[in-house]
Design an enzyme around this catalytic site. Structure first.
Site: not given
Ligand code: KDG
Length: 314
Positions: A35, A38, A255-256, A169, A167, A253, A226
């Protein structure tokens, strides 16, 4: 090492994009993805000076990461190459319709060894105008979390603008752990970027997100939606923008890319509408091209989406 417009830090992985379900085999295309990287590439293509700080493995995929970032004009002089830990991998697998399944091979990776040492090295050349951090890096372990906390403190002390893209995850950590880590940073954060479903990381249920974030000291809040566009908010102004209509090729990508456009507008001194216009434009470039960052525009290309669809540029 000289000062840069933007400093960012995190893990950049070797990225494999599969043509179909992994269990069926088939071809894979190899690139890099992360991220923060990017965003760095997007900003470099728009003419800004950018330093990405991270740790790669002493392996061929780590060499690919550093070579690619250098080729894109991103400064990697504060990076470390870690012997004994592999460069992380990410695999993007189209499973059904436009759904992409992501698989990480990053536990114990070189990227998870990012520490305050790299941050100290990155600031030796002087503070950036903007520090960009994401909620991914602190999820990688205690050392990356300390690195982000140190970078935010150093940037704040130097008067730099601090941008946090949540971001989230979910495969890396829970909303609760993300909240416990990211909320204490808010008094030092100037700009928060999040999607609607990521705001609960920073804001309690039932509380108004803008009221909460402005009260915490945040000056600007940008909400990414989005295909439904985006909005930007300060205590005195709200701006909404629809997404730009492009053929959807690869949303990973985007969002980045959006953040890169927004920060580019901020660096150029544009107003809130101008920042959001550039952000939805760079986000659209990313959506319309395969890869996390490969389709990102140069400054000269920003106007290409204004052309009538189907136009041939001669
Ligand atoms: O935003 C895109 C990212 O999710 C991808 O490039 C990989 O950094 C990343 C992740 O941890 O998901």
């Amino acid at each position: 090492m000289s000062p840069v417009d933007v400093l960012t830090l995190g893990e950049t992985m070797a990225a494999f994009r599969a043509g179909g379900p992994l269990r069926l085999g088939g071809q894979l295309s190899l690139s890099i993805a992360g991220a923060e990287a990017n965003v760095a590439i997007g900003l470099a293509r728009l003419g800004h000076t950018v330093r990405w700080v991270g740790v790669t493995g002493a392996d061929e995929l780590g060499a690919l990461v550093l070579r690619t970032l250098r080729a894109e004009g991103v400064d990697v002089s504060a990076c470390t190459v870690a012997a004994g830990a592999p460069t992380g991998l990410i695999i993007f697998e189209p499973r059904v319709a436009d759904l992409i399944r992501v698989t990480y091979y990053r536990s114990g990776s070189a990227g998870s060894r990012l520490s305050e040492a790299e941050v100290v090295a990155a600031f030796e050349g002087g503070a950036p105008r903007v520090l960009h951090v994401t909620g991914i890096t602190p999820a990688l372990g205690d050392a990356p979390r300390a690195a982000v906390t140190r970078a935010v403190a150093e940037a704040k002390a130097a008067g730099a603008t601090v941008c946090l893209d949540v971001n989230h995850r979910a495969r890396l950590w829970s909303v609760e752990r993300a909240a416990a880590t990211l909320r204490p940073l808010l008094p030092s954060v100037d700009l928060v970027v999040a999607s609607d479903d990521e705001l609960p990381v920073l804001v309690d249920p039932g509380a108004d997100p803008l009221t909460t974030l402005f009260a915490a000291g945040v000056r600007e809040v940008v909400v990414k939606r989005g295909g439904d566009g985006a909005s930007a908010h300060t205590p005195h102004l709200t701006v909404e923008r629809p997404a730009r209509r492009v053929p959807v090729v690869d949303t990973v990508g985007a969002g980045d890319a959006f953040v890169a456009g927004y920060l580019s507008g901020l660096l150029d001194g544009t107003d809130l509408p101008g920042r959001l216009d550039r952000a939805v434009t760079t986000g659209a470039f990313a959506v319309a091209a395969r890869g996390d960052w490969e389709g990102l525009p140069t400054r000269a290309e920003l106007g290409l989406l204004d052309a009538v669809p189907g136009t041939t540029v001669r």
